[in-house]
Design an enzyme around this catalytic site. Sequence first.
Site, short mmCIF file in Angstrom:
data_model
loop_
_atom_site.label_atom_id
_atom_site.label_comp_id
_atom_site.label_asym_id
_atom_site.label_seq_id
_atom_site.Cartn_x
_atom_site.Cartn_y
_atom_site.Cartn_z
N ILE A 49 0.84 -1.21 0.00
CA ILE A 49 0.00 0.00 0.00
C ILE A 49 0.87 1.25 0.00
O ILE A 49 0.65 2.16 -0.79
CB ILE A 49 -0.93 0.02 1.23
N THR A 50 1.82 1.30 0.91
CA THR A 50 2.73 2.45 0.92
C THR A 50 4.14 2.02 1.23
O THR A 50 4.39 1.04 1.93
CB THR A 50 2.36 3.50 2.00
N GLU A 104 10.51 4.96 6.60
CA GLU A 104 10.76 4.07 7.72
C GLU A 104 10.23 2.67 7.51
O GLU A 104 10.77 1.70 8.01
CB GLU A 104 10.10 4.64 8.98
N ARG A 130 6.86 0.04 5.56
CA ARG A 130 5.89 -0.23 4.51
C ARG A 130 4.60 -0.74 5.12
O ARG A 130 4.62 -1.34 6.19
CB ARG A 130 6.41 -1.33 3.61
N ASP A 141 2.09 13.14 14.79
CA ASP A 141 2.06 13.39 13.34
C ASP A 141 0.62 13.45 12.84
O ASP A 141 0.25 12.76 11.88
CB ASP A 141 2.84 12.28 12.61
N LYS A 200 2.10 -3.73 8.98
CA LYS A 200 3.12 -2.69 8.99
C LYS A 200 4.47 -3.34 9.18
O LYS A 200 4.65 -4.11 10.11
CB LYS A 200 2.82 -1.71 10.12
N1 LIG Z 1 -5.23 -0.09 9.54
C1 LIG Z 1 -5.21 0.37 8.29
N2 LIG Z 1 -6.26 0.15 7.49
C2 LIG Z 1 -6.23 0.61 6.20
N3 LIG Z 1 -5.23 1.28 5.67
C3 LIG Z 1 -4.16 1.54 6.43
C4 LIG Z 1 -4.09 1.09 7.78
N4 LIG Z 1 -2.91 1.48 8.30
C5 LIG Z 1 -2.27 2.14 7.32
N5 LIG Z 1 -3.00 2.18 6.19
C6 LIG Z 1 -2.63 2.81 4.92
O1 LIG Z 1 -1.22 2.85 4.82
C7 LIG Z 1 -0.77 4.21 4.81
C8 LIG Z 1 0.52 4.35 5.64
O2 LIG Z 1 0.26 3.95 6.97
P1 LIG Z 1 1.09 4.56 8.16
O3 LIG Z 1 1.01 6.04 8.07
O4 LIG Z 1 0.67 3.91 9.41
O5 LIG Z 1 2.55 4.03 7.77
P2 LIG Z 1 3.94 4.78 7.92
O6 LIG Z 1 4.94 3.87 7.32
O7 LIG Z 1 4.14 5.20 9.31
O8 LIG Z 1 3.69 6.01 7.00
P3 LIG Z 1 4.45 7.37 7.05
O9 LIG Z 1 5.81 7.09 6.51
O10 LIG Z 1 3.57 8.21 6.14
O11 LIG Z 1 4.41 7.84 8.47
C9 LIG Z 1 -1.93 5.00 5.33
O12 LIG Z 1 -1.94 6.31 4.83
C10 LIG Z 1 -3.13 4.21 4.86
O13 LIG Z 1 -3.44 4.52 3.53
#
Ligand SMILES: Nc1ncnc2c1ncn2[C@@H]1O[C@H](COP(=O)(O)OP(=O)(O)OP(=O)(O)O)[C@@H](O)[C@H]1O
Lengths: 265, 206
Positions: free
Chosen positions: A24-25, A29, A31, A158, A47
């Site tokens: 998804i992303t 730090e 994914r 954040d 995560k």
């Molecule tokens: N529980 C969830 N349900 C659905 N989508 C989620 C969930 N957790 C995260 N996502 C999706 O994944 C994306 C990134 O999640 P998150 O911000 O927790 O990760 P991160 O690696 O800490 O991101 P960042 O680097 O932006 O801080 C969110 O914007 C969302 O689209």
Amino acid sequence: MAADAQFPPPKVLTYPASAPPSLITQGAEGRVYKTTHLLPDRPSALKYRPPKPYRHPILDARLTKARISSEAKVLERCWREGVPVPPVYAMDPAAGWMMMEWIEGIPVRVGINEWLGERPEDGEEPAEAAEEAPLIDLMKRIGTAVGALHRTGVVHGDLTTSNMMLRQRKEDQVNGGTGAESKAKAVAGDVVIIDFGLATQSMADEDRAVDLYVLERAFASTHPRAERLFATVLESYKHTFKKAPSVLIKLEDVRLRGRKRSMLG
Amino acid sequence: MALEKVELEHVPPTYQVYAAFFRNVSNAEFLHAQLLSRNSEFEYAFIDASSVISRLHLLSAVYSAVNVLLDGALRTPNVHSEIVVTIFNTANILQIADAYRRWGITPGKTKDLVVVKVVQPPSGPQDETQTQIHAQNAIWDHLRQNVQGTPAALTDAELSQVTDWPKVRKYYRLNGVPALDRLTDEKERWKQSESLAIMGMALRGL
Ligand SMILES: Nc1ncnc2c1ncn2[C@@H]1O[C@H](COP(=O)(O)OP(=O)(O)OP(=O)(O)O)[C@@H](O)[C@H]1O
């Protein structure tokens, strides 16, 4: 494929499941993958914090474990207290991953932008109050959610409209309806706060006020045309716990400092 | 046959998970004795069903233990004891060592029993026959011969009839939880208690 080779998924996702995980992303730090927990019809967000090759392996393992654990602990604490966050499903801190409920819906950022539509920024009369009711209601729900979070003694670190999801309600899942109805659907749903990677425990007005300030700034830059509605977020926040009014007073100081800094900078 | 083959996401196909549920078990003493003597024919997770909230709760514990096994990070002698310890949600190192024998099944107390069997891939040619023995039929035959009780379906409807809520609330710290206390709908409260128990198992030891 190339991305996969460059960044192998965590071992857990190499084992078979009813559907392949989807990335998804990909942040600096870590994914987030969409996958399943236990059963094909139990979607989850996984995560993952991959090992950092530039860090000493032992230090890296320890940091990763501490970060994943700390995020999970905050989620549990919030969930117990009734703050709208995804519950943790499973985790393996040593392997750097945590699974939580997959929130079915869109980020608040997307919902607000859909509502605002593609209209140009200028030359638009502010909408009638009645017409804006669904958007204003979303602002109130955001304020309530952030208030619930702060009441438990957690500051997010954040807060943005990307770190809040709109969990679809069952009755809103049907498609169609009139133009106004489908527009209202963009901002419907329960606000769920996500991404507690930077969260800390604090009851201090100052820390809470900074949390709000970060959200305010993010809101203004992401949704400039809805900026004036942010007051509604704060107004509903004000009623969520006893010390909320004094946090809002502190927020004025924090804004002043922020402004001074940007004038100097 | 009342021995169910359980399919879990993210478990390699070389690992098979089987589960069964027996009501009104009359020979808990015998089963407990087999565990105490480490009888190798009794490589099962015996779980007092009164500590199980739901099927999902059970499966979470099983998955978590299998994951620990796959990581090579067992804290107890084997995957079966790991399942029991996970359900009992203890982080106490001193308790972990023999928790599964004390808690999984209690002589004189356990009436309803969930049994889980994880069959692992053979580690060498000498294990080939082992795998044969552990085929679904053989496991079921062995259980039917040794567990004196009435087979039941491993469903939420059946499990919820025997859940000991005061015990479960204590193990999973479900008392005085704002997220639960504000709920009036029984079904919703059950669902949320399940979520909290699963979360408790996931976070154990942190
Ligand atoms: N529980 C969830 N349900 C659905 N989508 C989620 C969930 N957790 C995260 N996502 C999706 O994944 C994306 C990134 O999640 P998150 O911000 O927790 O990760 P991160 O690696 O800490 O991101 P960042 O680097 O932006 O801080 C969110 O914007 C969302 O689209």
